[in-house]
Design a protein around this motif. Structure first.
Motif: not given
Length: 567
Positions: A356, A359-360, A363, A436-438, A447
């Protein structure tokens, strides 16, 4: 010959020098004791002439001739000596500087008896035997003309620069000799400054020397004792340690200790030398022998005016030849047993928090996905390339396959690992540049990013955050793998153990069969192990990121030789 030499000089206190001197002598005792093989010549032919001649130019001369098929032996005495011969008994005797000559052997002694029926000569008093290869001295000797074997009492053998003594020297067989009460030294004095003594020495010609109850003496004082000592006598075998002891006007008394270093075309040594006048020197010396180098080549001609595509094609051919020579394109048929680490919910939660966070960061504005992959990804295949998985397209059966990269003449044949197929499918549904999302899998979280899409060819990048199993879970899996390996070494069926214990769903019902693999396509985790295994062999447990593997090489292609590739 190019020589690179490095020597470092220094001085050491006298007390330290004495300590080092004794230590070096002890090391010499362990590594460099050499005892000669006191043997006579090889067996003679049974078809030689058998004429015995006894001569004395100043006293008497007797001669006995017998039928052919015998040996010719000359026996004579010195000016004040005498030769006697008993024809009926075929016996001869000489004393007073007696000399016996037989082929390349000359025997000199105060007294000599010759029994030609048994073909044995007995000599006593100042015995000296000279042959092509050695000089032997003794107080008593028995010499067999048939076998050229003998026994010496209180013998001395001279093999420059070494002198060897023995209370008794006996040849046991054609290749074996025994020295009892043996002594060796390179000091030519009547009372040597140093010597190596042994109660008995057995010499196996061209094989080894075995000495028992060995004592090293300096000035008659014993410094070290060994109950047994063994040394190789194999021809052309390189010494592992070289010891030299002596004196000269420049260095005074010296002890040289040399360890040879030989690797391919490099011939050198490391040394530490102790001298009474120059102190202590130590260092290394290397020599490179370019004359021993042999160069072979494979040449592919290309016209000077050939287009770039043709040059590129030849480069790829050369790269393929190089890979074949290195075994990178060898095909191996593998089977596996996979023991997966037990992952707890706590382990998953810990990895999810990391995913998470990554992924943050992906973005965030101006985020560099490739740089984040190099920093965070646990995927060894793609991490160094910024998570770049490759270019792919669908074939006629709707299955993803590798597509040709922009700088390639043809598509690479590298196989796509099965774990990547669902990821490629998911990435193909993304918009270009989208992330993509996780995505959760059995191994961890992914990811994905779709780098580009052109003419149905997509390029994909990924970041993988694996589940980090606890130490306890890893230990349990390793212990289980060791138990499985024990059963396999006892003759249990590999395929049966796959059905019982393997956690890999794709191969469990196929006896662990992975099929034929190209070596360069193997996981980096397996390459070093698979390279050393032969057909039918089973590996030790290999600990991976998500579990423990046991591999079996079902079959294996042989790497072609350079000559085969050059044809």
């Amino acid at each position: 010959m190019r020589i690179l030499s490095l020597k470092i000089f220094g001085t050491i206190s006298k007390s330290a020098q004495r300590y080092i001197f004794c230590s070096i002598l002890c090391l010499f005792y362990f590594l460099t004791i050499i005892f000669p093989l006191t043997v006579f010549s090889e067996e003679t032919s049974q078809d030689a002439d058998n004429t015995v001649t006894a001569t004395n130019p100043d006293v008497t001369t007797q001669e006995k001739k017998e039928e052919p098929k015998s040996k010719t032996v000359s026996i004579k005495a010195g000016p004040n000596g005498k030769v006697s011969w008993w024809v009926d008994k075929n016996l001869g005797k000489a004393h007073g500087g007696a000399i016996v000559k037989y082929e390349d052997v000359t025997l000199i002694a105060d007294n000599i008896w010759a029994d030609m029926d048994s073909e044995v000569i007995e000599a006593s008093g100042n015995v000296t035997m000279q042959s092509k290869d050695q000089v032997l001295m003794a107080n008593f000797m028995i010499f067999d003309l048939k076998t050229k074997k003998g026994i010496l009492k209180e013998g001395l053998s001279i093999d420059t620069p070494w002198f060897y003594y023995g209370k008794s020297m006996t040849r046991l067989t054609q290749k074996d000799s025994l020295i009892e009460g043996g002594l060796m030294t390179s000091c030519a004095l009547d009372h040597p400054h140093y010597s190596f003594e042994a109660s008995s020495i057995v010499i196996h010609l061209d094989k080894e020397l075995v000495a028992k109850n060995v004592v090293f003496r300096v000035g008659g004082v014993p410094l070290m004792y060994l109950p047994i000592y063994r040394r190789s006598l194999e021809k052309d075998k390189r010494a592992k340690f070289i010891f030299k002891l002596g004196s000269n006007t420049f260095e005074g008394y010296y002890v040289y200790n040399i360890v040879p270093i030989r690797w391919k075309l490099i011939n050198g040594s490391a040394f530490i030398n102790l001298t009474s006048r120059r102190g202590t020197t130590f260092g290394t010396e290397f020599r490179y022998d370019a004359d021993r180098m042999r160069i072979r080549e494979i040449f592919l001609p290309v016209p000077k005016d050939a287009p770039y595509s043709e040059w590129q094609k030849v480069r790829e051919q050369m790269e393929e030849i190089q890979k074949r020579a290195q075994g990178e394109l060898d095909r191996i048929w593998l089977k596996q047993i996979f023991i997966r680490f037990k992952i707890t919910e706590a382990d998953k939660k810990k990895s999810l928090e990391i995913a998470q966070k990554v992924l943050k960061e992906c973005h965030e504005e101006n985020a560099d996905f490739a740089q984040l992959a190099r920093r965070w990804s646990d995927d060894r295949e793609t991490k160094s390339d910024g998570g770049y998985l490759g270019a792919f397209k669908l074939d006629d059966q709707g299955r993803w396959q590798r597509a040709k990269e922009e700088n390639e003449i043809k598509t690479t044949d590298k196989e796509i690992p099965s774990r990547y197929f669902p990821l490629i499918e998911s990435a193909s549904k993304l918009a270009v540049g989208a992330i993509s999302d996780i995505i959760e899998t059995e191994e961890g979280y992914y990811i994905l990013k779709l780098d580009s899409k052109d003419n149905n060819i997509i390029k994909v990048r990924l970041i993988f955050i694996m589940f980090d199993a606890s130490d306890l879970a890893q230990k349990e899996a390793q212990n289980k793998a060791e138990d499985i390996l024990t059963g396999l070494t006892e003759g249990k069926s590999f395929e049966e153990y796959v059905k019982l214990y393997s956690d890999d769903k794709e191969t469990k019902d196929k006896g662990g069969d992975l099929g034929w693999k190209v070596f360069q396509d193997l996981d980096l985790l397996f390459k070093s192990t698979v390279r050393t295994l032969n057909k039918g062999e089973i590996s030790r447990p290999i600990v991976g990121d998500s579990g423990v593997y046991i591999l079996k090489v079902q079959d294996k292609e042989k790497t072609p030789s350079f000559a085969e590739l050059a044809r």
